[in-house]
Design a protein around this motif. Sequence first.
Motif, short mmCIF file in Angstrom:
data_model
loop_
_atom_site.label_atom_id
_atom_site.label_comp_id
_atom_site.label_asym_id
_atom_site.label_seq_id
_atom_site.Cartn_x
_atom_site.Cartn_y
_atom_site.Cartn_z
N SER A 197 18.87 -7.94 5.53
CA SER A 197 18.57 -7.00 4.45
C SER A 197 17.82 -7.73 3.34
CB SER A 197 19.86 -6.40 3.89
OG SER A 197 20.53 -7.38 3.14
N ILE A 198 17.09 -6.97 2.54
CA ILE A 198 16.34 -7.59 1.45
C ILE A 198 17.29 -8.34 0.52
CG2 ILE A 198 14.90 -7.10 -0.59
CD1 ILE A 198 13.43 -5.04 1.00
N ALA A 199 18.47 -7.72 0.26
CA ALA A 199 19.43 -8.36 -0.65
C ALA A 199 19.86 -9.73 -0.11
CB ALA A 199 20.63 -7.46 -0.84
N GLU A 200 20.16 -9.76 1.20
CA GLU A 200 20.58 -11.04 1.82
C GLU A 200 19.49 -12.09 1.68
OE1 GLU A 200 23.22 -9.63 5.69
OE2 GLU A 200 21.08 -9.81 5.85
N LEU A 201 18.26 -11.66 1.95
CA LEU A 201 17.16 -12.63 1.92
C LEU A 201 16.89 -13.12 0.51
CD1 LEU A 201 14.89 -10.86 4.53
CD2 LEU A 201 16.11 -13.02 4.82
N GLN B 133 -13.72 17.29 0.97
CA GLN B 133 -13.21 17.20 2.34
C GLN B 133 -12.08 16.17 2.40
OE1 GLN B 133 -17.02 16.07 4.00
NE2 GLN B 133 -17.23 18.03 5.05
N LEU B 134 -11.17 16.40 3.34
CA LEU B 134 -10.16 15.38 3.66
C LEU B 134 -10.62 14.76 4.98
CD1 LEU B 134 -7.30 14.12 3.17
CD2 LEU B 134 -6.44 15.90 4.70
N ILE B 135 -10.96 13.48 4.96
CA ILE B 135 -11.52 12.87 6.17
C ILE B 135 -10.42 12.25 7.04
CG2 ILE B 135 -13.22 11.20 7.07
CD1 ILE B 135 -14.69 13.26 5.50
N SER B 136 -9.45 11.63 6.40
CA SER B 136 -8.39 10.97 7.18
C SER B 136 -7.28 10.51 6.24
CB SER B 136 -8.95 9.76 7.94
OG SER B 136 -9.73 8.92 7.11
N MET B 137 -6.25 9.92 6.81
CA MET B 137 -5.21 9.27 6.00
C MET B 137 -4.63 8.11 6.81
SD MET B 137 -2.30 12.28 5.92
CE MET B 137 -3.35 13.60 5.35
N ASP B 138 -4.05 7.14 6.10
CA ASP B 138 -3.45 6.00 6.81
C ASP B 138 -2.19 5.57 6.09
OD1 ASP B 138 -4.86 4.66 4.52
OD2 ASP B 138 -4.16 2.84 5.50
N ARG B 139 -1.51 4.64 6.71
CA ARG B 139 -0.46 3.90 6.00
C ARG B 139 -0.80 2.42 6.13
NH1 ARG B 139 5.26 5.60 7.31
NH2 ARG B 139 4.50 7.26 5.97
N ARG B 140 -0.66 1.72 5.04
CA ARG B 140 -0.96 0.30 5.11
C ARG B 140 0.19 -0.47 5.73
NH1 ARG B 140 -3.17 -0.97 -0.86
NH2 ARG B 140 -5.09 0.20 -0.70
N ASP B 141 -0.16 -1.51 6.42
CA ASP B 141 0.84 -2.42 6.96
C ASP B 141 0.87 -3.60 5.99
OD1 ASP B 141 2.65 -2.82 8.88
OD2 ASP B 141 1.27 -3.55 10.41
N GLU B 142 2.01 -3.77 5.35
CA GLU B 142 2.08 -4.77 4.29
C GLU B 142 3.14 -5.82 4.62
OE1 GLU B 142 0.48 -2.14 0.56
OE2 GLU B 142 2.57 -1.89 1.10
N THR B 143 2.70 -7.05 4.56
CA THR B 143 3.62 -8.14 4.86
C THR B 143 4.08 -8.79 3.55
OG1 THR B 143 3.93 -10.06 6.28
CG2 THR B 143 1.86 -9.96 5.11
N THR B 144 5.30 -9.08 3.41
CA THR B 144 6.33 -9.08 4.43
C THR B 144 7.25 -7.85 4.32
OG1 THR B 144 7.70 -10.34 2.88
CG2 THR B 144 6.46 -11.59 4.50
N PHE C 37 3.68 -7.86 -0.69
CA PHE C 37 2.95 -6.61 -0.40
C PHE C 37 1.52 -6.88 0.04
CE2 PHE C 37 6.44 -5.52 -3.06
CZ PHE C 37 6.84 -4.26 -2.64
N VAL C 38 1.31 -7.95 0.75
CA VAL C 38 -0.06 -8.30 1.14
C VAL C 38 -0.50 -7.43 2.32
CG1 VAL C 38 -1.57 -10.15 1.96
CG2 VAL C 38 0.27 -10.66 0.33
N VAL C 39 -1.60 -6.72 2.15
CA VAL C 39 -2.08 -5.81 3.20
C VAL C 39 -2.64 -6.64 4.35
CG1 VAL C 39 -3.64 -3.90 3.75
CG2 VAL C 39 -2.76 -4.16 1.43
N THR C 40 -2.13 -6.33 5.57
CA THR C 40 -2.68 -7.04 6.74
C THR C 40 -3.39 -6.09 7.70
OG1 THR C 40 -0.55 -6.82 7.83
CG2 THR C 40 -0.98 -8.91 6.71
N GLY C 41 -3.17 -4.78 7.54
CA GLY C 41 -3.80 -3.84 8.45
C GLY C 41 -3.52 -2.42 8.03
N ASN C 42 -3.97 -1.47 8.83
CA ASN C 42 -3.83 -0.06 8.50
C ASN C 42 -3.42 0.72 9.73
OD1 ASN C 42 -6.31 -1.30 6.89
ND2 ASN C 42 -5.26 0.17 5.60
N ILE C 43 -2.52 1.68 9.52
CA ILE C 43 -1.95 2.42 10.64
C ILE C 43 -2.35 3.89 10.51
CG2 ILE C 43 0.24 3.03 11.76
CD1 ILE C 43 1.46 0.61 10.21
#
Length: 355
Positions: free
Chosen positions: A236-240, A216-227, A249-255
């Motif tokens: 931009s990432i290059a500027e920073l 079965q496929l129960i669900s799917m999500d996308r992780r919210d990853e900081t920063t 890539f620290v997971v802080t939540g799920n969408i």
Amino acid sequence: MTKINITDMLTSYNKKNLTICTVCSHSSLQIFNGARKEGFKTLGISVGEKKKYYDAFPLGRPDEFFIVDNYKDILKCTDELREKNVIVIPHGSFVEYLGADRFLTLDLPTFGNRDVLKWESDRFMERIWLEGAGLTMPQEIKKPEDIDRPVIVKYYGAKGGKGFFIAKTYDEFKKRIQKDKKYVIQEFVMGTRYYLHYFYSPIQNNAYKLSKGSLQLISMDRRDETTIDEVQRLGSIAELEELGIHPTFVVTGNIPIVMRESLLPKVFEMGAAVIEKSINLFNGIIGSFCLETVVTEDLEFKVFEISARIVAGTNPYIAGSPYSELIQPNLSTGRRIAQEIKYANKKNMLNKILT
Ligand code: ATP
């Protein structure tokens, strides 16, 4: 641990009084809530102290707390826990903090096939399994000197993305690598991420049929990853990076998320292939698992990881997901696990889903 031990262990159990047990963290509110919906008693192992925030969630709170000083102490309490007829539901924090080696020696009936651990926790073995199943994984760059495109450098073990970094050149790699840790280098796949939550029953044939059991496929999500997911708010990432600020890539939540329906056949094909290969390799994965994927602009899936148990990405769906709603209203992964245990118990097949 062999199945024979489990069978022996279960003979001393009062099967009318099974208790669903897990460590209070990660996806435990969902696990307890799902078990409660299926009429099980619940027991929450709490490390350090009883977690106060559980009082605010009466339908996710376990019936009983079992306090230990630290994760290792769980191993010393297994006699007492067996007297409570517990069935352990592993989750990411449970396995990671107890340690995979200790988890393998945990003398308690545990949902799922523990043999999966050695295939999943070693990124080399994981690749043999997933590529052997015909899945496409991000290309691995064997020698850092060969970095010729954006890559992601990952350390071993499920750390929720902690410490991972992006490098575009060998020089960048050299500046940031922590040499004392085991790592892999993967091409950084451009696309959109989908974390697919499956449930495989080796004992029921009422879903997407496999050589044995069904999927079965129960669900799917996308992780919210900081920063990484919000870094563009500052530039931009290059500027920073020029300022020495690197995305993490620290997971802080799920969408919550759904995907275009035309991709679903492929989702099932991939899940099925992973299971069939696992049956060849180690007697088969059991229950919930998650494929972590990136879908490219050519609508191809690249699978960068498998988690062989309930994942925290299922937590947005305690009351069901757009997919589980098409199976049964109010069906979470936690509840689906409880249902499987209930079914196996009724049919006298607990030893087929516990190790
Ligand atoms: P967990 O075990 O908690 O799933 P982990 O620490 O093992 O996590 P991964 O899931 O492999 O780490 O990767 C962490 C994050 O890095 C992913 O969620 C994703 O955003 C990103 N990522 C990983 N591999 C790739 C890749 N090859 N290309 C692009 N992004 C990637």
